[in-house]
Design a protein around this motif. Structure first.
Motif, PDB file in Angstrom:
ATOM      1  N   CYS A  47       0.859  -1.179   0.000  1.00  0.00           N
ATOM      2  CA  CYS A  47       0.000   0.000   0.000  1.00  0.00           C
ATOM      3  C   CYS A  47       0.899   1.234   0.000  1.00  0.00           C
ATOM      4  O   CYS A  47       1.784   1.347   0.856  1.00  0.00           O
ATOM      5  CB  CYS A  47      -0.900  -0.006   1.237  1.00  0.00           C
ATOM      6  SG  CYS A  47      -1.819   1.532   1.450  1.00  0.00           S
ATOM      7  N   LYS A  78       0.263   4.175   0.857  1.00  0.00           N
ATOM      8  CA  LYS A  78       0.019   5.087   1.995  1.00  0.00           C
ATOM      9  C   LYS A  78       0.652   4.572   3.277  1.00  0.00           C
ATOM     10  O   LYS A  78       1.393   5.292   3.933  1.00  0.00           O
ATOM     11  CB  LYS A  78      -1.484   5.290   2.207  1.00  0.00           C
ATOM     12  CG  LYS A  78      -2.097   6.227   1.199  1.00  0.00           C
ATOM     13  CD  LYS A  78      -3.533   6.561   1.557  1.00  0.00           C
ATOM     14  CE  LYS A  78      -4.113   7.492   0.497  1.00  0.00           C
ATOM     15  NZ  LYS A  78      -5.562   7.630   0.622  1.00  0.00           N
ATOM     16  N   CYS A  79       0.328   3.332   3.661  1.00  0.00           N
ATOM     17  CA  CYS A  79       0.831   2.822   4.945  1.00  0.00           C
ATOM     18  C   CYS A  79       2.099   1.986   4.768  1.00  0.00           C
ATOM     19  O   CYS A  79       2.758   1.653   5.750  1.00  0.00           O
ATOM     20  CB  CYS A  79      -0.250   2.023   5.673  1.00  0.00           C
ATOM     21  SG  CYS A  79      -0.719   0.502   4.834  1.00  0.00           S
ATOM     22  N   CYS A  82      -2.766  -3.859   3.600  1.00  0.00           N
ATOM     23  CA  CYS A  82      -3.099  -2.469   3.981  1.00  0.00           C
ATOM     24  C   CYS A  82      -3.722  -2.389   5.371  1.00  0.00           C
ATOM     25  O   CYS A  82      -4.641  -3.131   5.699  1.00  0.00           O
ATOM     26  CB  CYS A  82      -4.056  -1.873   2.941  1.00  0.00           C
ATOM     27  SG  CYS A  82      -4.615  -0.211   3.376  1.00  0.00           S
ATOM     28  N   LYS A  83      -3.170  -1.439   6.150  1.00  0.00           N
ATOM     29  CA  LYS A  83      -3.695  -1.217   7.502  1.00  0.00           C
ATOM     30  C   LYS A  83      -4.212   0.212   7.664  1.00  0.00           C
ATOM     31  O   LYS A  83      -4.382   0.696   8.781  1.00  0.00           O
ATOM     32  CB  LYS A  83      -2.583  -1.486   8.528  1.00  0.00           C
ATOM     33  CG  LYS A  83      -1.996  -2.888   8.423  1.00  0.00           C
ATOM     34  CD  LYS A  83      -1.910  -3.537   9.762  1.00  0.00           C
ATOM     35  CE  LYS A  83      -1.486  -4.991   9.788  1.00  0.00           C
ATOM     36  NZ  LYS A  83      -0.769  -5.585   8.693  1.00  0.00           N
ATOM     37  N   CYS A  84      -4.446   0.874   6.522  1.00  0.00           N
ATOM     38  CA  CYS A  84      -4.964   2.248   6.584  1.00  0.00           C
ATOM     39  C   CYS A  84      -6.338   2.262   7.221  1.00  0.00           C
ATOM     40  O   CYS A  84      -7.133   1.344   6.992  1.00  0.00           O
ATOM     41  CB  CYS A  84      -5.071   2.840   5.172  1.00  0.00           C
ATOM     42  SG  CYS A  84      -3.504   3.137   4.362  1.00  0.00           S
TER      43      CYS A  84
HETATM   44 ZN   LIG Z   1      -2.675   1.208   3.519  1.00  0.00          ZN
END
Ligand SMILES: [Zn+2]
Length: 95
Positions: free
Chosen positions: A83, A85-86, A91-93
């Protein structure tokens, strides 16, 4: 077929028209196809949903051709197994 092969195929078939249409009008076609995908999803018509996914993908490739972006390279650069972003492979967003 890889994404870049699909994009090359779209270039062979449509670039002469896409380049003439240019960025804004090609982008507008992509948006129109996304709207049609929304309608097909709302109606839960699987055949139409498949067709609209194909149209969105085709217009995305056409737009990438007009601005000279390699869609496959760009996608893999950003989403290379994690991911963006994270940074996690799962993904752990937050939602
Ligand atoms: Zn994420």
């Amino acid at each position: 077929m890889h994404v870049h092969e699909f994009q090359d195929m779209m270039r062979r078939i449509y670039f002469h028209r896409d380049s003439e249409r240019a960025v804004v009008r090609t982008f507008n076609w992509l948006v129109e196809e996304v709207e049609e995908l929304r309608e097909a999803l709302k109606e839960k018509d699987n055949e139409a949903i498949g067709d609209e996914f194909a149209d969105v993908f085709a217009w995305l490739a056409s737009l990438a051709n007009v601005v000279n972006i390699d869609l496959e390279k760009a996608a893999i650069r950003k989403y290379n197994g994690r991911c963006p972003k994270c940074g996690q492979t799962l993904c752990k967003c937050p939602f």
